[in-house]
Design a protein around this motif. Sequence first.
Motif, PDB file in Angstrom:
ATOM      1  N   PRO A 215       0.799  -1.238   0.000  1.00 37.68           N
ATOM      2  CA  PRO A 215       0.000   0.000   0.000  1.00 37.68           C
ATOM      3  C   PRO A 215       0.837   1.297   0.000  1.00 37.68           C
ATOM      4  N   TYR A 216       2.090   1.179   0.247  1.00 39.49           N
ATOM      5  CA  TYR A 216       2.961   2.368   0.195  1.00 39.49           C
ATOM      6  C   TYR A 216       4.369   1.875  -0.075  1.00 39.49           C
ATOM      7  N   ASP A 217       5.257   2.785  -0.373  1.00 38.67           N
ATOM      8  CA  ASP A 217       6.633   2.396  -0.649  1.00 38.67           C
ATOM      9  C   ASP A 217       7.423   2.419   0.668  1.00 38.67           C
ATOM     10  N   ALA A 218       7.993   1.274   1.001  1.00 38.89           N
ATOM     11  CA  ALA A 218       8.621   1.114   2.318  1.00 38.89           C
ATOM     12  C   ALA A 218       9.977   1.810   2.425  1.00 38.89           C
ATOM     13  N   TYR A 219      10.358   2.498   1.385  1.00 43.00           N
ATOM     14  CA  TYR A 219      11.579   3.329   1.449  1.00 43.00           C
ATOM     15  C   TYR A 219      11.168   4.793   1.329  1.00 43.00           C
ATOM     16  N   LEU A 249      -3.241   3.819   5.581  1.00 44.09           N
ATOM     17  CA  LEU A 249      -2.510   2.813   4.802  1.00 44.09           C
ATOM     18  C   LEU A 249      -3.235   1.466   4.817  1.00 44.09           C
ATOM     19  N   LEU A 250      -3.889   1.182   5.933  1.00 38.09           N
ATOM     20  CA  LEU A 250      -4.673  -0.049   5.995  1.00 38.09           C
ATOM     21  C   LEU A 250      -5.822   0.013   4.982  1.00 38.09           C
ATOM     22  N   ILE A 257      -4.891  -0.740  -3.176  1.00 41.43           N
ATOM     23  CA  ILE A 257      -4.256   0.408  -3.837  1.00 41.43           C
ATOM     24  C   ILE A 257      -2.798   0.504  -3.409  1.00 41.43           C
ATOM     25  N   GLY A 258      -1.938   0.699  -4.363  1.00 45.87           N
ATOM     26  CA  GLY A 258      -0.516   0.893  -4.036  1.00 45.87           C
ATOM     27  C   GLY A 258      -0.058   2.244  -4.534  1.00 45.87           C
ATOM     28  N   PRO A 259       1.192   2.583  -4.317  1.00 46.70           N
ATOM     29  CA  PRO A 259       1.701   3.881  -4.761  1.00 46.70           C
ATOM     30  C   PRO A 259       1.888   3.951  -6.278  1.00 46.70           C
ATOM     31  N   LEU A 260       1.900   2.789  -6.918  1.00 47.42           N
ATOM     32  CA  LEU A 260       2.076   2.760  -8.374  1.00 47.42           C
ATOM     33  C   LEU A 260       0.794   2.211  -9.002  1.00 47.42           C
ATOM     34  N   GLU A 261       0.634   2.505 -10.267  1.00 53.13           N
ATOM     35  CA  GLU A 261      -0.575   1.985 -10.909  1.00 53.13           C
ATOM     36  C   GLU A 261      -0.573   0.469 -10.941  1.00 53.13           C
TER      37      GLU A 261
END
Lengths: 421, 392
Positions: A215-219, A249-250, A257-261
């Motif tokens: 769901p998000y970028d861990a960096y 984020l949950l 949904i993620g940060p990228l398409e």
Amino acid sequence: MTETHYQGKLHHLQKELMSEYYAALTASANGSGVPAAYLLIGGNPVELLRAFDILPVFPEVNALQLAVRKQSLPFIQSAEFMGYSSDNCAYVKADIGMYFGGRQTPFATIPEPSLLLCNYVGCNVYLDWFGHLAEFTGQSAFQLDIPFIRSASGKPSKEDIEYVLRQLHHLIGRCEEITGRKLDEEKLREAVRLSSLTGDLWAKIKHLTKRTPAPYDAYFDSVTMMAPLYCLRGTPQGLEFFETAYAELLAKAEAGIGPLEKERFRYVIEGPPPWPHLRAFRDMFSRWDAVAVASTYSTVGGLWEFGFTHDPDHPLESIARHLLEWNLTNRNFLQRYEQIERYLEEWNANALIIHSVKSCRLFSAGQGDMREYFTKRGVPTLLVESDLEDPRYFSEAQMRNRIDAFFESIAHRPIREGVTA
Amino acid sequence: MSTQSLPQSIEALVERCDRIIEEPGFAPAVAWKQAAPNRAAIGCFPVYTPTEVFYASGVLPVGLAGGGNRMEIAHADSRFQSFICSIIKSTLEQGMTGLLDDLDGVVFHSICDPARNLASVYTRNFPETPVEYIHFPQNFEAEEAPRYLRDEYERVATFAGELSGRPMTTEDLRAAIRIYNRVRETIRRLYALRRDSPHLLRTRELYPLVRVGHLIPPEEHAELLADALQAAATREGRERDRIRVVLTGSFCEQPPLDLIAAIEDAGCYLVDDDFLIGRRWFNGNVPENTSDPLLSLAEDYLNASLPSPVKHDMRISPSELLVERARSHRADAVIVLCAKFCEPSLFAYPIYRKALQVAGIPHLFLEFEEKMWMFDRIKSEIETFVESLLFD
Ligand code: SF4
Ligand code: SF4
């Protein structure tokens, strides 16, 4: 090429809370009467300061803020003019340059320290840095000596814990002198309680990237959450931030949904980010639909995702354990290999990116060995070099070519379910 | 040695030391191990090693001093990046090419981040070699620091006893303290002689005399040093027109012998230095007959060990200490000679620079690498510096 946008609700809350935090620093610098302590990120014992209403100031956070805003170079250069070497950690140089530049930054006026708390958690540069601040401010630094993890078990010894606890008692004495009041044990427990809830949420957030898509970028997104994790941990605002972050984020994770398409590659990344070129670096990965599912850098201040939690019933013991055992910086290099291995397996990643920064030898010294280790185990591994603070060490075209070539080469391999030995 | 009736000349002694130092491998340690049962040898990465604790446990502490300028780094540079100092790579290279095979283990300490990570890389690459890591306390003011370090030494003694198969006794440790006291006391006297009469003992001579102690047993070293002291004290010579220099910055990675000679030849008397400081270690003798000698050693590290940029004693300002050293050695100048990429020594420089400027002591900043073998440029830089002072 279309630019990717990464702003979300938690970014706004982060901005708001961090500007409140910086306003408090400026107020302290302007004589609000609230004392400030400088301390370091590695396993930071911020709860203890919060219990005394001492404002924590993290020179590393200030340095990275300068770098992100592309303001670090003049400060680095003025430190080099004083005799600092081009081979010294540029966080230190930016901070020293800023200190002699009147402690003025675009985000705050940094107060003079009432306490120089050198929590020596792994990084030897910390000792030089705070030693210099001690010389320049004419103050003595409090050296909180944390024995490095050196046993095969990866655990601190009974003696290590005892030694740290005793020093924490001296530190309390020093804080009492500075503030003119005794430690309020209830207040310490409360700070530790808030910290423990915050840490639990952060751990849960970390585990969300086990899902596909992450769901998000861990960096690149984790770093947004790291400033509140240090600067606000142990306060109600810090907790509020992580409650909001987790909920948001949950919800994204539930909605897929993620940060990228689309998510094509899942990688683990080792090493600090190139702050002065963060956006450019991020885009090098997103153009390949690659998302970081775990990062070692986001564990320098604490390793909550592997089960650590502060214990309000044993506040000092848990602060000691956090300093000794539950952060990346005080763990040895091979424990980092294990950490990465866990990420690769449990977070279901298919590549390892090592970002080797010249400034931070704590991170980088020996990463060639790490590359060799993971490559031999069949993990596609790429090592790229730049810096975390000094903008002069980023060669964009070369970096992009290497990253492109890497993803090009693994694009033809099937995405595996985890990585096996 | 005792079989020789004629006193030996400094030249002969230095030549002997040079030979031992330049020979690859650890022949003296091997011979020492073979001479009696329950003996082992351990490689000690700089800077401060509690040599007594090892020696008392039947383990000869052999000093690792890098690869010098004759070793080619062929494997280790893929493990450690270009911005890491040479001794890290040359030590790993020595392991990878079998040059450390005669040693039974290796010990590292908390001196800097690369050395700390090297301990891990070493562990992984040589799973058969026991690797120890000592965390030296950095809080010199804490009243619990001596106790902590004492316990750390006890842990090290257990490790060492397992290497040799002979657990250390208190009496063993007292004996080891006595012999290393003798070594260090004689080194201090040689240093004092050079300070007072630098024309009688060049640093290019004193250095190998000390450095050989990395390789031979302390009894033998003590005798050799005593011979050298006698020979130097009775030497004749005349002082020349040179500047008196305190040299600092080379406490870990070591400059090539020829570089030391080049600095002197450029017109300097080196009247003090921090070469191999971890072997010289203490300002005075460690108390010899205490009930807890481990504690005495720990206390001496905290209160009486010689300073270097990898020891962060907040009770004393390192820059004041350097200025004081320059003054007490009647130095005309200071040379800061840092190993390239050595973060601790490079960090010390801006602090030194400011203090030296305030104190009006001229200084020159130079960088070296153990593997360098051309000295013309550095020599002419020093010559220019010396001339600027002599003809000021
Ligand atoms: S070396 Fe690394 S951990 Fe240490 S101060 Fe610099 S950036 Fe921070
Ligand atoms: S030369 Fe400096 S950087 Fe290299 S190992 Fe020694 S102390 Fe560390």
